[in-house]
Design an enzyme around this catalytic site. Sequence first.
Site, mmCIF file in Angstrom:
data_model
loop_
_atom_site.group_PDB
_atom_site.id
_atom_site.type_symbol
_atom_site.label_atom_id
_atom_site.label_comp_id
_atom_site.label_asym_id
_atom_site.label_seq_id
_atom_site.Cartn_x
_atom_site.Cartn_y
_atom_site.Cartn_z
ATOM 1 N N PRO A 13 1.386 8.334 4.600
ATOM 2 C CA PRO A 13 2.811 8.667 4.668
ATOM 3 C C PRO A 13 3.689 7.840 3.731
ATOM 4 C CG PRO A 13 2.101 7.481 6.624
ATOM 5 C CD PRO A 13 0.858 7.853 5.879
ATOM 6 N N ASN A 14 4.656 8.544 3.176
ATOM 7 C CA ASN A 14 5.715 7.986 2.326
ATOM 8 C C ASN A 14 5.241 7.604 0.921
ATOM 9 O OD1 ASN A 14 7.789 8.118 4.403
ATOM 10 N ND2 ASN A 14 6.612 6.522 5.423
ATOM 11 N N ARG A 21 10.773 4.730 -3.857
ATOM 12 C CA ARG A 21 10.718 4.074 -2.543
ATOM 13 C C ARG A 21 10.603 2.550 -2.716
ATOM 14 N NH1 ARG A 21 5.374 3.755 1.308
ATOM 15 N NH2 ARG A 21 6.390 2.607 2.984
ATOM 16 N N TYR A 26 7.162 -1.815 -4.086
ATOM 17 C CA TYR A 26 6.060 -0.929 -4.494
ATOM 18 C C TYR A 26 6.036 -0.603 -5.988
ATOM 19 C CZ TYR A 26 5.712 -0.387 0.560
ATOM 20 O OH TYR A 26 5.574 -0.640 1.903
ATOM 21 N N ASN A 78 -5.402 4.374 1.089
ATOM 22 C CA ASN A 78 -4.145 3.703 1.391
ATOM 23 C C ASN A 78 -3.482 4.543 2.477
ATOM 24 O OD1 ASN A 78 -1.680 2.508 1.629
ATOM 25 N ND2 ASN A 78 -1.209 2.489 -0.568
ATOM 26 N N ALA A 81 1.624 3.314 6.580
ATOM 27 C CA ALA A 81 1.899 2.692 7.883
ATOM 28 C C ALA A 81 0.835 3.028 8.935
ATOM 29 C CB ALA A 81 3.279 3.111 8.375
ATOM 30 N N HIS A 84 -1.658 0.421 10.240
ATOM 31 C CA HIS A 84 -1.352 -0.548 11.294
ATOM 32 C C HIS A 84 -1.311 0.072 12.686
ATOM 33 C CE1 HIS A 84 -0.299 -2.624 7.659
ATOM 34 N NE2 HIS A 84 0.704 -1.800 7.410
ATOM 35 N N ASP A 91 -11.540 5.492 13.854
ATOM 36 C CA ASP A 91 -12.703 6.207 14.386
ATOM 37 C C ASP A 91 -13.316 7.129 13.337
ATOM 38 O OD1 ASP A 91 -12.528 4.970 16.840
ATOM 39 O OD2 ASP A 91 -11.633 6.670 17.889
ATOM 40 N N GLU A 102 -10.175 -0.054 1.680
ATOM 41 C CA GLU A 102 -8.751 -0.071 2.035
ATOM 42 C C GLU A 102 -7.958 -0.566 0.824
ATOM 43 O OE1 GLU A 102 -7.913 -3.085 4.952
ATOM 44 O OE2 GLU A 102 -5.933 -2.263 5.414
ATOM 45 N N HIS A 104 -3.939 -1.316 -0.775
ATOM 46 C CA HIS A 104 -2.489 -1.430 -0.608
ATOM 47 C C HIS A 104 -1.865 -1.910 -1.907
ATOM 48 C CE1 HIS A 104 -2.784 -0.891 3.698
ATOM 49 N NE2 HIS A 104 -3.750 -1.782 3.710
ATOM 50 N N LEU A 105 -0.703 -1.363 -2.204
ATOM 51 C CA LEU A 105 0.063 -1.840 -3.365
ATOM 52 C C LEU A 105 0.579 -3.253 -3.109
ATOM 53 C CD1 LEU A 105 1.824 1.531 -3.477
ATOM 54 C CD2 LEU A 105 0.810 0.598 -5.557
ATOM 55 N N SER A 106 1.196 -3.423 -1.932
ATOM 56 C CA SER A 106 1.726 -4.737 -1.555
ATOM 57 C C SER A 106 0.635 -5.509 -0.816
ATOM 58 C CB SER A 106 2.951 -4.551 -0.651
ATOM 59 O OG SER A 106 2.560 -3.976 0.590
ATOM 60 N N ARG A 111 3.972 -9.955 4.532
ATOM 61 C CA ARG A 111 5.151 -9.204 4.977
ATOM 62 C C ARG A 111 5.343 -9.327 6.497
ATOM 63 N NH1 ARG A 111 4.834 -3.453 2.357
ATOM 64 N NH2 ARG A 111 6.982 -3.441 3.139
ATOM 65 N N ARG A 115 2.628 -5.726 10.103
ATOM 66 C CA ARG A 115 1.724 -5.242 9.043
ATOM 67 C C ARG A 115 0.455 -6.083 8.941
ATOM 68 N NH1 ARG A 115 5.086 -1.562 6.221
ATOM 69 N NH2 ARG A 115 7.261 -2.193 6.409
HETATM 70 C C1 DQA Z 1 1.317 -0.013 2.040
HETATM 71 C C2 DQA Z 1 1.636 -1.152 3.026
HETATM 72 C C3 DQA Z 1 1.995 -0.588 4.388
HETATM 73 O O1 DQA Z 1 2.327 -1.646 5.284
HETATM 74 C C4 DQA Z 1 3.192 0.343 4.290
HETATM 75 O O2 DQA Z 1 3.476 0.920 5.543
HETATM 76 C C5 DQA Z 1 3.020 1.386 3.232
HETATM 77 C C6 DQA Z 1 2.440 0.988 1.956
HETATM 78 C C7 DQA Z 1 1.052 -0.548 0.616
HETATM 79 O O3 DQA Z 1 0.463 0.174 -0.172
HETATM 80 O O4 DQA Z 1 1.458 -1.671 0.289
HETATM 81 O O5 DQA Z 1 3.409 2.532 3.400
HETATM 82 O O6 DQA Z 1 0.132 0.633 2.486
#
Ligand code: DQA
Length: 146
Positions: A13-14, A21, A26, A78, A81, A84, A91, A102, A104-106, A111, A115
């Site tokens: 998502p997002n 964003r 990011y 990725n 959210a 978390h 599963d 896994e 993640h950009l950040s 943070r 998270r």
């Molecule tokens: C994220 C980190 C997550 O905590 C956040 O909810 C995101 C982006 C990242 O790529 O840094 O949507 O997955």
Amino acid sequence: MSDRPLIYVLNGPNLNLLGTREPDIYGHDTLDDIAGQLEDRARDLGVEVDVRQSNHEGHLVDWLHEASSRGAKAVLLNAGAYTHTSIAILDAIKSIKVPVIEVHLSNPHTREGFRHKSYVGMGAKATVAGFGPMSYTVALDAAAKL
Ligand code: DQA
């Protein structure tokens, strides 16, 4: 479809809003920009990437199952959210034999406290975080060598 090893790159998502964003966190690259970087790198590595994004948890679950049934070599995930919160995604990761990395950009650990817990990480083979878009290419390099 080519006969090169297939690597799924699933985004939650997002992440469709990357570029606009919270760019201070990011960066300015869009998801299309990142997909382009991954396709270039995949060509050099001799693998094929299938890059997808959904705002819906169940789509990510379905795509993890699909990666397995299509015999994918690895999944870069990725989950945004859902990382978390989602026991369903954990599963699904545990239900398949395909290694999941896994991404993640950040760096979520620097943070907010909510998270710091990662359900995805509990099932993943490895985690790459904090390098911005380069997190994906670092993960792809590793996935191609698995
Ligand atoms: C994220 C980190 C997550 O905590 C956040 O909810 C995101 C982006 C990242 O790529 O840094 O949507 O997955």
